[in-house]
Design a protein around this motif. Structure first.
Motif, PDB file in Angstrom:
ATOM      1  N   THR A  46      36.858 -61.870  32.597  1.00  0.00           N
ATOM      2  CA  THR A  46      37.985 -61.881  31.665  1.00  0.00           C
ATOM      3  C   THR A  46      38.346 -60.486  31.168  1.00  0.00           C
ATOM      4  OG1 THR A  46      37.377 -64.103  30.948  1.00  0.00           O
ATOM      5  CG2 THR A  46      38.819 -62.863  29.489  1.00  0.00           C
ATOM      6  N   PHE A  47      37.334 -59.651  30.962  1.00  0.00           N
ATOM      7  CA  PHE A  47      37.553 -58.316  30.402  1.00  0.00           C
ATOM      8  C   PHE A  47      37.031 -57.222  31.345  1.00  0.00           C
ATOM      9  CE2 PHE A  47      36.934 -61.183  26.717  1.00  0.00           C
ATOM     10  CZ  PHE A  47      38.209 -61.079  26.154  1.00  0.00           C
ATOM     11  N   TRP A 109      32.156 -68.208  17.494  1.00  0.00           N
ATOM     12  CA  TRP A 109      33.151 -68.190  18.555  1.00  0.00           C
ATOM     13  C   TRP A 109      34.583 -68.196  18.007  1.00  0.00           C
ATOM     14  CZ3 TRP A 109      32.304 -66.507  23.193  1.00  0.00           C
ATOM     15  CH2 TRP A 109      30.994 -66.509  23.675  1.00  0.00           C
ATOM     16  N   TRP A 113      37.197 -65.330  18.981  1.00  0.00           N
ATOM     17  CA  TRP A 113      38.515 -65.679  19.509  1.00  0.00           C
ATOM     18  C   TRP A 113      39.614 -65.103  18.617  1.00  0.00           C
ATOM     19  CZ3 TRP A 113      42.273 -69.493  17.874  1.00  0.00           C
ATOM     20  CH2 TRP A 113      43.306 -69.662  18.804  1.00  0.00           C
ATOM     21  N   ASN A 116      40.390 -61.606  19.399  1.00  0.00           N
ATOM     22  CA  ASN A 116      40.734 -61.397  20.813  1.00  0.00           C
ATOM     23  C   ASN A 116      39.571 -60.830  21.620  1.00  0.00           C
ATOM     24  OD1 ASN A 116      43.383 -62.418  20.719  1.00  0.00           O
ATOM     25  ND2 ASN A 116      44.114 -60.479  19.880  1.00  0.00           N
ATOM     26  N   THR A 118      37.363 -62.944  23.039  1.00  0.00           N
ATOM     27  CA  THR A 118      37.032 -64.010  23.980  1.00  0.00           C
ATOM     28  C   THR A 118      38.294 -64.806  24.263  1.00  0.00           C
ATOM     29  OG1 THR A 118      35.416 -65.751  24.497  1.00  0.00           O
ATOM     30  CG2 THR A 118      36.348 -65.762  22.268  1.00  0.00           C
ATOM     31  N   THR A 119      38.175 -65.780  25.144  1.00  0.00           N
ATOM     32  CA  THR A 119      39.307 -66.645  25.480  1.00  0.00           C
ATOM     33  C   THR A 119      38.935 -68.093  25.169  1.00  0.00           C
ATOM     34  OG1 THR A 119      38.531 -67.016  27.729  1.00  0.00           O
ATOM     35  CG2 THR A 119      39.973 -65.099  27.367  1.00  0.00           C
ATOM     36  N   LEU A 120      39.949 -68.945  25.124  1.00  0.00           N
ATOM     37  CA  LEU A 120      39.687 -70.359  24.895  1.00  0.00           C
ATOM     38  C   LEU A 120      38.863 -70.965  26.032  1.00  0.00           C
ATOM     39  CD1 LEU A 120      42.970 -71.719  23.291  1.00  0.00           C
ATOM     40  CD2 LEU A 120      40.738 -71.377  22.220  1.00  0.00           C
ATOM     41  N   ALA A 121      39.015 -70.439  27.246  1.00  0.00           N
ATOM     42  CA  ALA A 121      38.225 -70.941  28.372  1.00  0.00           C
ATOM     43  C   ALA A 121      36.737 -70.677  28.146  1.00  0.00           C
ATOM     44  CB  ALA A 121      38.688 -70.296  29.673  1.00  0.00           C
ATOM     45  N   ILE A 122      36.401 -69.495  27.667  1.00  0.00           N
ATOM     46  CA  ILE A 122      34.999 -69.162  27.399  1.00  0.00           C
ATOM     47  C   ILE A 122      34.485 -69.989  26.232  1.00  0.00           C
ATOM     48  CG2 ILE A 122      33.409 -67.329  26.688  1.00  0.00           C
ATOM     49  CD1 ILE A 122      35.310 -65.355  28.186  1.00  0.00           C
TER      50      ILE A 122
END
Length: 151
Positions: A46-47, A109, A113, A116, A118-122
């Motif tokens: 993701t990053f 989490w 989130w 920014n 992390t993502t909602l998927a993680i």
């Protein structure tokens, strides 16, 4: 109090110690599995532009040790106290396990989130696995507490 109760090596304190030891194993295995199998690869995918994202080095390992110690204490002592006050039942184990999960992992989490990081998927992978971890920890404590209450 009978002689058998006084001389029994399996006291409530020993049962609490057993719950702490079993949760130490369970939580560390769960944390390592979740991090190395899911979180670290997902964070790196993701990053990719962030150098050293989701690292594992001695500093991270030591901080992780502090995190796991606090987590094991919270995931064991809070359910133990709740079971002592409200009784050891499957319903109470699910409630207190979910409560510890929400207090520790949902806040963590949600904050990541919100910033920014992390993502909602993680989050969608991390939170259910952490819930299983905390429910398992509460069940371990329930088992130990029930045994302690029969002494």
């Amino acid at each position: 109090m009978t002689f058998a109760q006084v001389s029994s090596p399996i006291t409530p304190r020993a049962r609490l110690g057993l719950a702490l030891c079993l949760n130490f194993l369970w939580i560390n295995i769960s944390e390592v599995f979740r991090y190395f199998v899911f979180i670290m690869p997902m964070m790196r995918d993701t990053f990719p532009d962030i150098p050293g994202v989701a690292p594992m080095n001695i500093t991270v390992f030591l901080i992780w040790g502090v995190w796991d110690t606090i987590l094991v204490l919270a995931a064991t002592l809070i359910p133990w106290i709740c079971f002592d006050r409200f009784g050891s039942s499957l319903r109470h184990a699910m409630l207190v396990g979910t409560g510890v999960w929400a207090t520790v992992f949902v806040i963590l989490w949600l904050g990541l989130w919100n910033m920014n990081l992390t993502t909602l998927a993680i989050v969608g992978v991390a939170l259910p696995l952490a819930l299983i971890e905390m429910l398992g920890a509460a069940l371990i404590v329930m088992w130990a507490k029930k045994r302690a209450d029969t002494i």
